[in-house]
Design a protein around this motif. Structure first.
Motif, PDB file in Angstrom:
ATOM      1  N   UNK A   1      46.475-104.436  62.467  1.00 45.16           N
ATOM      2  CA  UNK A   1      45.654-105.302  63.316  1.00 45.16           C
ATOM      3  C   UNK A   1      46.518-106.202  64.185  1.00 45.16           C
ATOM      4  N   UNK A   2      47.626-106.694  63.642  1.00 43.75           N
ATOM      5  CA  UNK A   2      48.562-107.482  64.441  1.00 43.75           C
ATOM      6  C   UNK A   2      49.192-106.644  65.549  1.00 43.75           C
ATOM      7  N   UNK A   3      49.524-105.413  65.216  1.00 41.75           N
ATOM      8  CA  UNK A   3      50.062-104.494  66.220  1.00 41.75           C
ATOM      9  C   UNK A   3      49.027-104.253  67.318  1.00 41.75           C
ATOM     10  N   UNK A   4      47.779-104.060  66.916  1.00 40.13           N
ATOM     11  CA  UNK A   4      46.707-103.849  67.903  1.00 40.13           C
ATOM     12  C   UNK A   4      46.591-105.052  68.828  1.00 40.13           C
ATOM     13  N   UNK A   5      46.539-106.247  68.256  1.00 37.74           N
ATOM     14  CA  UNK A   5      46.425-107.452  69.087  1.00 37.74           C
ATOM     15  C   UNK A   5      47.627-107.585  70.015  1.00 37.74           C
ATOM     16  N   UNK A   6      48.808-107.266  69.515  1.00 35.66           N
ATOM     17  CA  UNK A   6      50.013-107.322  70.337  1.00 35.66           C
ATOM     18  C   UNK A   6      49.972-106.359  71.508  1.00 35.66           C
ATOM     19  N   UNK A   7      49.162-105.337  71.398  1.00 39.36           N
ATOM     20  CA  UNK A   7      49.014-104.351  72.480  1.00 39.36           C
ATOM     21  C   UNK A   7      47.778-104.624  73.325  1.00 39.36           C
ATOM     22  N   UNK A   8      47.181-105.784  73.131  1.00 41.34           N
ATOM     23  CA  UNK A   8      46.044-106.165  73.962  1.00 41.34           C
ATOM     24  C   UNK A   8      44.696-105.643  73.506  1.00 41.34           C
ATOM     25  N   UNK A   9      44.628-105.099  72.302  1.00 41.88           N
ATOM     26  CA  UNK A   9      43.363-104.609  71.752  1.00 41.88           C
ATOM     27  C   UNK A   9      42.683-105.768  71.029  1.00 41.88           C
ATOM     28  N   UNK A  10      41.447-106.040  71.375  1.00 42.58           N
ATOM     29  CA  UNK A  10      40.693-107.110  70.723  1.00 42.58           C
ATOM     30  C   UNK A  10      40.353-106.667  69.295  1.00 42.58           C
ATOM     31  N   UNK A  11      40.546-107.571  68.342  1.00 41.43           N
ATOM     32  CA  UNK A  11      40.313-107.279  66.930  1.00 41.43           C
ATOM     33  C   UNK A  11      39.255-108.224  66.384  1.00 41.43           C
ATOM     34  N   UNK A  12      38.300-107.657  65.653  1.00 44.16           N
ATOM     35  CA  UNK A  12      37.262-108.430  64.966  1.00 44.16           C
ATOM     36  C   UNK A  12      37.227-107.927  63.533  1.00 44.16           C
ATOM     37  N   UNK A  13      37.468-108.799  62.572  1.00 44.43           N
ATOM     38  CA  UNK A  13      37.511-108.391  61.169  1.00 44.43           C
ATOM     39  C   UNK A  13      36.135-108.412  60.503  1.00 44.43           C
ATOM     40  N   UNK A  14      35.097-108.625  61.265  1.00 46.37           N
ATOM     41  CA  UNK A  14      33.749-108.543  60.723  1.00 46.37           C
ATOM     42  C   UNK A  14      33.446-109.541  59.629  1.00 46.37           C
ATOM     43  N   UNK A  15      34.118-110.676  59.650  1.00 48.43           N
ATOM     44  CA  UNK A  15      33.858-111.707  58.655  1.00 48.43           C
ATOM     45  C   UNK A  15      34.571-111.511  57.327  1.00 48.43           C
ATOM     46  N   UNK A  16      35.457-110.536  57.258  1.00 47.85           N
ATOM     47  CA  UNK A  16      36.211-110.304  56.022  1.00 47.85           C
ATOM     48  C   UNK A  16      37.332-111.344  55.894  1.00 47.85           C
ATOM     49  N   UNK A  17      37.995-111.404  54.739  1.00 48.17           N
ATOM     50  CA  UNK A  17      39.119-112.338  54.586  1.00 48.17           C
ATOM     51  C   UNK A  17      40.426-111.846  55.205  1.00 48.17           C
ATOM     52  N   UNK A  18      40.402-110.707  55.899  1.00 49.04           N
ATOM     53  CA  UNK A  18      41.612-110.220  56.548  1.00 49.04           C
ATOM     54  C   UNK A  18      42.066-111.206  57.619  1.00 49.04           C
ATOM     55  N   UNK A  19      43.374-111.346  57.763  1.00 48.31           N
ATOM     56  CA  UNK A  19      44.006-112.226  58.751  1.00 48.31           C
ATOM     57  C   UNK A  19      43.637-113.693  58.542  1.00 48.31           C
ATOM     58  N   UNK A  20      43.249-114.029  57.335  1.00 43.15           N
ATOM     59  CA  UNK A  20      42.931-115.430  56.997  1.00 43.15           C
ATOM     60  C   UNK A  20      43.771-115.876  55.817  1.00 43.15           C
ATOM     61  N   UNK A  21      44.333-117.046  55.927  1.00 44.41           N
ATOM     62  CA  UNK A  21      45.102-117.652  54.839  1.00 44.41           C
ATOM     63  C   UNK A  21      45.319-119.125  55.194  1.00 44.41           C
TER      64      UNK A  21
END
Length: 172
Positions: A146-166
């Motif tokens: 997901x970080x790679x995707x965002x770095x390439x300009x792809x919008x990422x939505x984790x659908x409310x999951x705990x991914x990418x949260x800390x």
């Protein structure tokens, strides 16, 4: 714009019902998905999953019937003669596109293909990866992708999951 939702089994999967772009399902998500555009099944046919189910791909026998009759592309490790719409996953091309072959789950293969195909956005539904220890490696891989995707300009939505949260280190 090309928007892709990847749907798994965790909390939030029901949100996929209102998604308007492409829907990519995995494993036996056909139990609840009414619409899908691609399917992903990466377990070997002889795999006996943690559920100790004795059917092909570690699933109930009806899953094989779904795969045989699926009218969309079914991405697998290799093309299967008895699954007419099976497609061998382009592992080499995707790995080269991403910079490495790092796939720890079926969801990871789907996210990797979406990045490789340069979609505009990736939304995850039901990809929670917090329930037990086996998800430890899967979560790290998905978050990297997901970080790679965002770095390439792809919008990422984790659908409310705990991914990418800390908590923020040193602040929370």
């Amino acid at each position: 714009m090309r928007n892709v939702a990847i749907v798994a089994f965790g909390p939030g999967r029901e949100q996929a019902e209102t998604f308007t772009g492409e829907i990519w399902g995995i494993n036996t998500a056909h139990d609840f998905l009414a619409r899908y555009d691609r399917w992903f099944q990466f377990h070997p046919r002889d795999w006996q999953g943690p559920e100790s189910v004795k059917g092909p791909y570690g699933r109930e026998p009806y899953h094989l019937e779904f795969l045989k009759n699926c009218q969309t592309p079914v991405y697998m490790q290799k093309k299967e003669a008895d699954i007419p719409n099976s497609v061998e996953y382009p592992l080499q091309a995707v790995a080269e596109s991403l910079g490495r072959a790092y796939f720890t789950s079926t969801v990871a293969y789907a996210v990797g293909l979406a990045i490789h195909e340069k979609v505009d956005s990736i939304t995850l539904y039901g990809v929670h990866l917090a329930a037990n220890l086996r998800y430890y490696y899967q979560r790290a891989c998905i978050e990297w992708l997901l970080g790679l995707a965002e770095g390439r300009g792809i919008k990422v939505d984790t659908g409310g999951s705990p991914l990418l949260l800390a908590p923020l280190y040193g602040r929370d």
